[in-house]
Design a protein around this motif. Structure first.
Motif, mmCIF file in Angstrom:
data_model
loop_
_atom_site.group_PDB
_atom_site.id
_atom_site.type_symbol
_atom_site.label_atom_id
_atom_site.label_comp_id
_atom_site.label_asym_id
_atom_site.label_seq_id
_atom_site.Cartn_x
_atom_site.Cartn_y
_atom_site.Cartn_z
ATOM 1 N N ASN A 1 -2.787 1.870 11.459
ATOM 2 C CA ASN A 1 -4.089 1.016 11.071
ATOM 3 C C ASN A 1 -4.283 -0.460 11.472
ATOM 4 O O ASN A 1 -4.948 -1.012 11.405
ATOM 5 N N ARG B 1 -6.198 13.328 10.741
ATOM 6 C CA ARG B 1 -5.228 12.115 10.580
ATOM 7 C C ARG B 1 -4.561 12.125 9.249
ATOM 8 O O ARG B 1 -5.412 11.908 8.320
ATOM 9 N N LYS C 1 1.323 4.358 8.411
ATOM 10 C CA LYS C 1 0.940 3.203 7.744
ATOM 11 C C LYS C 1 1.736 3.052 6.463
ATOM 12 O O LYS C 1 1.726 3.959 5.546
ATOM 13 N N THR D 1 -1.041 11.005 3.296
ATOM 14 C CA THR D 1 -0.809 10.975 2.012
ATOM 15 C C THR D 1 -0.124 12.476 1.808
ATOM 16 O O THR D 1 0.853 12.701 1.004
ATOM 17 N N MET E 1 -14.640 9.328 16.847
ATOM 18 C CA MET E 1 -13.959 9.381 15.641
ATOM 19 C C MET E 1 -14.903 9.051 14.359
ATOM 20 O O MET E 1 -16.002 8.411 14.523
ATOM 21 N N ILE F 1 -5.702 3.994 14.432
ATOM 22 C CA ILE F 1 -6.793 4.487 13.927
ATOM 23 C C ILE F 1 -7.640 3.426 13.005
ATOM 24 O O ILE F 1 -8.531 3.809 12.256
HETATM 25 C C1 LIG Z 1 -4.932 5.807 6.244
HETATM 26 C C2 LIG Z 1 -5.729 6.601 7.099
HETATM 27 C C3 LIG Z 1 -5.873 7.836 7.057
HETATM 28 C C4 LIG Z 1 -5.018 8.803 6.428
HETATM 29 O O1 LIG Z 1 -5.299 8.905 5.006
HETATM 30 P P1 LIG Z 1 -4.619 10.024 4.022
HETATM 31 O O2 LIG Z 1 -5.620 9.959 2.923
HETATM 32 O O3 LIG Z 1 -3.317 9.231 3.623
HETATM 33 O O4 LIG Z 1 -4.277 10.863 4.720
HETATM 34 C C5 LIG Z 1 -6.824 8.522 8.295
HETATM 35 N N1 LIG Z 1 -7.535 7.876 8.867
HETATM 36 C C6 LIG Z 1 -7.758 6.375 8.738
HETATM 37 C C7 LIG Z 1 -8.688 5.813 9.779
HETATM 38 C C8 LIG Z 1 -6.904 5.830 7.793
HETATM 39 O O5 LIG Z 1 -7.000 4.530 7.786
#
Ligand SMILES: *Cc1c(COP(=O)(O)O)cnc(C)c1O
Length: 226
Positions: free
Chosen positions: A47, A212, A26, A215, A152, A68
């Motif tokens: 997302n 998931r 994203k 960052t 999840m 997600i």
């Molecule tokens: C953005 C997001 C992530 C990833 O987050 P990071 O902190 O960047 O690894 C994982 N799951 C969901 C549902 C997200 O919206």
């Protein structure tokens, strides 16, 4: 650090577990996603359906796209033809719409039920009790074009690793309890999607099968201000 070496490091940490890496792309431009693809990554998470829709045609066809984020029912039709897994099913209404769009696309769409495990009020998802009553809801059996393959959850946004661990444990124990129960024929408990950049190591220790991560691979996200 490069995208490639970040992916390699995380895959190293996943070794020995059966967990799979979802690279959360994203806000990332096509070039960065292509870079991760070139490093061998094939599963990407977005997302927002609009953003996924604009990226999917520009990228290789063997990518597995995972939704997600919170999904509005009126957006399901845009992703139904190709989505590999929807992690964020948080209502029966949404599940019914996914079934309807799955039928139109002539596919059975794999889904996870999102469970609310965090202390924060704002996160979407079912409670454990709602999930338990959902599995005996007869209307679930009418859905022939969805397949629920697991759960999840997102932990509270906190530095308190004790709290994060206990939230992941509660999700894992619900997962195990359902696994032992008699489930509707369109439901199995195979996948447990938990863990993001800040907490995936804890999630892996607690039995995650899908982490998931955005960052820790791409660095901080830049959101446009317009
Ligand atoms: C953005 C997001 C992530 C990833 O987050 P990071 O902190 O960047 O690894 C994982 N799951 C969901 C549902 C997200 O919206």
């Amino acid at each position: 650090m490069s995208i490639k070496s970040n992916i390699k490091d995380i895959l190293g940490e996943l070794e020995g577990s059966s967990a799979k890496l979802i690279v959360v792309s994203k806000t990332q431009p096509i070039e960065k996603i292509q870079e991760a693809y070139n490093a061998g990554q094939r599963i990407f998470g977005e997302n927002k359906p609009q953003e996924m829709m604009s990226k999917q045609p520009e990228l290789p066809k063997d990518i597995e796209w995972h939704m997600i984020g919170h999904l509005q029912t009126n957006k399901v039709k845009y992703i139904a033809p190709y989505i590999s897994l929807i992690h964020s099913v948080d209502s029966i209404k949404l599940l019914k719409e996914i079934d309807k769009q799955g039928k139109r696309a002539d596919r059975i769409i794999p889904c996870l039920l999102q469970v609310h495990i965090a202390a924060e009020e704002t996160k979407f998802g079912f409670s454990s009790d709602e999930i338990k009553s959902l599995i005996s809801d007869p209307s679930l059996l009418e859905l022939e074009n969805v397949r629920i393959i697991g759960l999840m959850g997102m932990a509270t946004f906190t530095n308190n690793s004790v709290q994060i661990r206990s939230e992941f444990q509660s999700l894992k124990s619900l997962f195990e309890e359902l696994k032992m129960s008699e489930l509707p024929r369109n439901m199995t408990m195979k996948e447990l999607s938990m863990g993001m950049s800040s907490d995936y190591q804890i999630a892996l220790e607690e039995g995650s099968t899908y982490v998931r991560i955005g960052t820790a691979i791409f660095g901080g996200r830049k959101y446009s201000t317009n």
